[in-house]
Design an enzyme around this catalytic site. Structure first.
Site, short mmCIF file in Angstrom:
data_model
loop_
_atom_site.label_atom_id
_atom_site.label_comp_id
_atom_site.label_asym_id
_atom_site.label_seq_id
_atom_site.Cartn_x
_atom_site.Cartn_y
_atom_site.Cartn_z
N PRO A 24 0.85 -1.20 0.00
CA PRO A 24 0.00 0.00 0.00
C PRO A 24 0.88 1.24 0.00
O PRO A 24 1.95 1.26 0.62
CB PRO A 24 -0.78 -0.11 1.32
CG PRO A 24 -0.65 -1.54 1.73
CD PRO A 24 0.66 -2.02 1.21
N LYS A 25 0.46 2.27 -0.71
CA LYS A 25 1.19 3.55 -0.67
C LYS A 25 0.61 4.40 0.45
O LYS A 25 -0.57 4.70 0.47
CB LYS A 25 1.08 4.29 -2.01
CG LYS A 25 2.06 5.45 -2.10
CD LYS A 25 2.12 6.04 -3.50
CE LYS A 25 3.25 7.05 -3.61
NZ LYS A 25 3.27 8.05 -2.55
N ILE A 26 1.46 4.78 1.39
CA ILE A 26 1.04 5.51 2.57
C ILE A 26 1.09 7.01 2.31
O ILE A 26 2.10 7.54 1.84
CB ILE A 26 1.93 5.16 3.78
CG1 ILE A 26 1.97 3.64 4.00
CG2 ILE A 26 1.44 5.89 5.03
CD1 ILE A 26 0.62 3.02 4.28
N GLU A 167 -4.18 5.96 -1.04
CA GLU A 167 -3.43 6.72 -2.04
C GLU A 167 -3.00 5.90 -3.25
O GLU A 167 -2.84 6.44 -4.34
CB GLU A 167 -2.19 7.34 -1.39
CG GLU A 167 -1.54 8.37 -2.30
CD GLU A 167 -0.22 8.89 -1.78
OE1 GLU A 167 0.24 9.91 -2.30
OE2 GLU A 167 0.36 8.28 -0.88
N GLY A 168 -2.83 4.61 -3.10
CA GLY A 168 -2.40 3.81 -4.23
C GLY A 168 -1.53 2.66 -3.77
O GLY A 168 -1.66 2.17 -2.66
#
Length: 284
Positions: A24-26, A167-168
Site C-alpha cells: 500500500p502507498k502511505i 493513495e495507491g
C-alpha cells in the site's frame, strides 16, 4: 546518518508480476530513522532533520539501525490516513505545540526497508532479504509498524486501495538493491481522484492556471492552481483565452470563467482546495 532514499518511478497503471511485491502507498511523508552510537535522528527525504517534531518515535532499538519508511497520521473520525494532519505535525516547531499535537494527532512510522543494522550496510542485499531482516526485529513501541506486502497480485491490491480510498500502491522488484536514486525497480501507481474545474486566470511569470468551482449557491470559489499540463494543452488554452481577458494585476491575468478542464488530484484539502492538480483534458 543520512542516506539519500531510493525514489519511485511512475507506472502507467496497476500491474501484477511474479517478480514483484506490492505494498500500500502511505499518504504521509518519507522519513529515515537513524540510530547511530545510540543517538536517534529523523530525516525527511531532502535531509531536513525533524527529530524534535516526533517525540513518540524517539524510542531506541536494541542496536544501531537505519530505517526507511513513511510517517503518517490517522483521522480519528474516519480511520483514514490524513496527509494534512502529518503536515501539521511536521511544521510544528515549538515544544508546547508539538506536545499538544501528540495528543491530538499521534503519528505512526510505517517502516518498509532497512538500510543498516548493527554496523552492517544492507543496501546491496536483495529486497526480500532486507525484508526478512526487518521482520525479525522487534519494534520499540506501538508507534512503529512494518508495512505489509503481497507477492505478485498488484492489481488485486490496487482494487482494495481504490475501494478504501487510499493513495495507491507501490510495486518493487523482489531482487532490487537499494539505490539512492529514482529507479524503475520501484514503481508507484496513484489512486487519482478526478474533478472538473473552471479556469479563471493564469500566472504571468511561470505556468499556472487559476481554477474555481461552484459552491453550494452556484457562485464560483477559488480551488487552487494547476501547475502541470502538456505543451499542447497550454498552447490550446492560450489560443482560446486571447479574447477572454477581463483584467490583470502584478501576478495574474484574469479571464472569463468559461474554459472548463478535467484534472486529476491526490484528493481535496479540507479547505476545499485541490491537492496536486494536473491537467487531463478540456471539457467541451
Amino acid at each position: 546518518m543520512f542516506i539519500s532514499p531510493m525514489l519511485l518511478e511512475t507506472a502507467s497503471g496497476p500491474f501484477s508480476h511474479d517478480n514483484y511485491i506490492f505494498e500500500p502507498k502511505i499518504d504521509g511523508h518519507r522519513l529515515l530513522f537513524s540510530q547511530e552510537d545510540g543517538r536517534i535522528r529523523l530525516y525527511t527525504r531532502h535531509e531536513t532533520e525533524c527529530t524534535k517534531q516526533y517525540p513518540e518515535l524517539l524510542a531506541p532499538f536494541d542496536d544501531d539501525i537505519l530505517l526507511d519508511g513513511e510517517v503518517a497520521c490517522t483521522d480519528p473520525e474516519t480511520g483514514l490516513v490524513d496527509f494534512e494532519n502529518v503536515m501539521t505535525r511536521f511544521q510544528a516547531k515549538k515544544e508546547q505545540r508539538i506536545r499538544q499535537l501528540m495528543g491530538i494527532s499521534p503519528v505512526t512510522y510505517v517502516v518498509f526497508d532497512i538500510l543498516r543494522y548493527k554496523g552492517q550496510d544492507l543496501r546491496k542485499l536483495p529486497l526480500m532479504r532486507r525484508k526478512e531482516i526487518l521482520n525479525s526485529i522487534t519494534m520499540p513501541n506501538p508507534h512503529f509498524g512494518v508495512l505489509p506486502f503481497v507477492e505478485g497480485a498488484g492489481e488485486a491490491l490496487f482494487e482494495q486501495m481504490e475501494a478504501r480510498k487510499l493513495e495507491g500502491m507501490v510495486g518493487k522488484r523482489k531482487n532490487s538493491l537499494y539505490m539512492s536514486r529514482r529507479s524503475k525497480s520501484w514503481q508507484k501507481v496513484i489512486n487519482w481522484t478526478y474533478a472538473e474545474v473552471i479556469i479563471t486566470g493564469y500566472r504571468k511569470d511561470e505556468f499556472g492556471w487559476l481554477t474555481a468551482v461552484p459552491n453550494e449557491s452556484g457562485v464560483l470559489r477559488p480551488a487552487g492552481i494547476v501547475e502541470y499540463a502538456t505543451q499542447t494543452a497550454r498552447k490550446e488554452f492560450f489560443a482560446k483565452s486571447r479574447t477572454l481577458v477581463i483584467g490583470e494585476d502584478k501576478n495574474f491575468v484574469y479571464v472569463e470563467p468559461v474554459i472548463k478542464v478535467k484534472v486529476k488530484i491526490r484528493n481535496w484539502y479540507k479547505s476545499g482546495m485541490l491537492r496536486s492538480p494536473a491537467f487531463v483534458e478540456f471539457v467541451v
